[in-house]
Design an enzyme around this catalytic site. Structure first.
Site, PDB file in Angstrom:
ATOM      1  N   ASP A   1      -3.505  -3.502  -6.690  1.00 29.30           N
ATOM      2  CA  ASP A   1      -3.699  -2.163  -6.129  1.00 29.30           C
ATOM      3  C   ASP A   1      -2.416  -1.675  -5.462  1.00 29.30           C
ATOM      4  OD1 ASP A   1      -4.536   0.153  -4.814  1.00 29.30           O
ATOM      5  OD2 ASP A   1      -6.447  -0.724  -4.170  1.00 29.30           O
TER       6      ASP A   1
ATOM      7  N   SER B   1     -12.054   3.348  -1.346  1.00 29.35           N
ATOM      8  CA  SER B   1     -10.798   3.982  -0.967  1.00 29.35           C
ATOM      9  C   SER B   1     -10.945   4.631   0.410  1.00 29.35           C
ATOM     10  CB  SER B   1     -10.356   4.974  -2.053  1.00 29.35           C
ATOM     11  OG  SER B   1      -9.006   5.330  -1.883  1.00 29.35           O
TER      12      SER B   1
ATOM     13  N   HIS C   1      -6.417   0.048  -8.226  1.00 29.68           N
ATOM     14  CA  HIS C   1      -7.279   0.995  -7.516  1.00 29.68           C
ATOM     15  C   HIS C   1      -8.138   1.702  -8.562  1.00 29.68           C
ATOM     16  CE1 HIS C   1      -7.792   2.694  -3.485  1.00 29.68           C
ATOM     17  NE2 HIS C   1      -8.003   3.875  -4.045  1.00 29.68           N
TER      18      HIS C   1
END
Length: 327
Positions: free
Chosen positions: A281, A191, A310
């Site tokens: 995601d 991330s 995610h």
């Protein structure tokens, strides 16, 4: 399978839509010149938090740009500092955390130390760890760090400029450590940590291998166009609502964000890259990640997880582990 972004065939060709500032290269030349003029004055303080067999643990402090003192956890095999100059040196791994987080626990780094790695895990300034945020911008500091400095007329005040430079300074510090082989240093993170992995490899070209996982901080305009300025990117919406409610400055704002868009740093990367994305995601949309990946010119491969968002990607940490063991 369902899709909410572009089809995979289009993702593999997608080049991004966020504006690239005309002086982008000059901006980062000046930033690196500032870093060159910032002696790190690194300090290792033995940690009392943990005393594992076969490893030494330290609180690492160093100087970043804008007068900040930056923190990282540093672990090394107990033999690393004792080796003579002629002896084989250790590979090293830099680890970058997710948005608003911190460097994590000591114990989750020990698998790498057991394989002979020195490991450094950064605390991003102004987030959940111990690094110093020196501030000093005009305008808002509302909600998040993507928009920190966005209201200042000087784009050098963008906070992520300094955070990106912190990653390169950490790499320089680790490469100069006793027992570290500067030609065998890797970087990884997920991330925000994925975005910082890209930034680090771009700004410190000696990074040998990079393993970003669903990287954040890429192609902001695409996030906006997909109506996904929420969750990690929510502050983009907040900024417009508070400071540009009619979007009179929309082009200017996205162009300024282009200075800290990892897709435009990606062509500088010389490291071998192993990247991963989940096609479901909605936090960091796949197209934004491909905007950066498709600009990487070095040796690379993408691991695609069609049904994942995610989140934890099964077995991918193991793939990164084996990838880094090749240093």
């Amino acid at each position: 399978m369902p899709i909410f972004d572009k089809p995979l065939s289009e993702l593999k060709k997608y080049r991004g839509v966020n504006p690239r500032p005309a002086d982008f290269d000059a901006y980062w030349r000046a930033a690196l010149a500032e870093l060159d003029a910032t002696p790190p004055q690194a300090e290792l303080v033995p940690s009392t938090a943990i005393n594992p067999h076969g490893a030494e643990c330290f609180d690492l402090w160093f100087n970043g740009t804008a007068g900040a003192r930056v923190y990282a956890k540093y672990l090394r095999p107990k033999t690393a500092a004792a080796r003579k100059a002629a002896a084989p040196r250790h590979p090293a791994l830099l680890i970058f955390h997710g948005y608003s987080g911190h460097s994590g626990d000591w114990t989750d780094k020990l698998a790498y130390v057991s394989q002979g790695f020195c490991v450094a895990a950064l605390d991003c300034r102004g987030q959940g760890g111990r690094s110093e945020d020196t501030g000093g911008v005009k305008g808002n500091t509302h909600r998040g760090q993507i928009i920190r400095g966005l209201g200042d007329p000087d784009p050098q005040k963008l906070l992520f400029r300094n955070i990106f430079l912190d990653t390169a300074q950490l790499a320089r510090v680790v490469m100069a450590m006793p027992g570290v082989d500067p030609a065998r240093v890797g970087a990884t993170g997920g991330s925000q940590g994925g975005g910082l992995t890209l930034a680090c490899a771009a700004l410190e070209p000696r990074i040998k291998r990079a393993a970003p996982v669903f990287p954040f901080l890429c192609d902001y305009r695409r996030v906006w166009d997909m109506d996904l300025a929420k969750d990690a990117y929510e502050e983009l919406r907040a900024y417009f609502r508070l400071f540009d409610p009619t979007h009179a400055r929309e082009k200017e704002i996205f162009t300024k964000l282009g200075y800290i868009d990892c897709q435009y740093l990606a062509p500088r990367i010389k490291a071998e890259v192993l990247m991963a994305t989940g096609l479901m995601d909605t936090i960091c949309p796949p197209s934004t990640q491909f905007a950066a990946y498709n600009k990487i010119k070095s040796r690379k491969r993408m691991e695609i997880y069609p049904d994942f968002a995610h989140e934890h990607l099964p077995s991918h940490n193991d793939k990164i582990f084996e990838f880094m063991r090749g240093l």
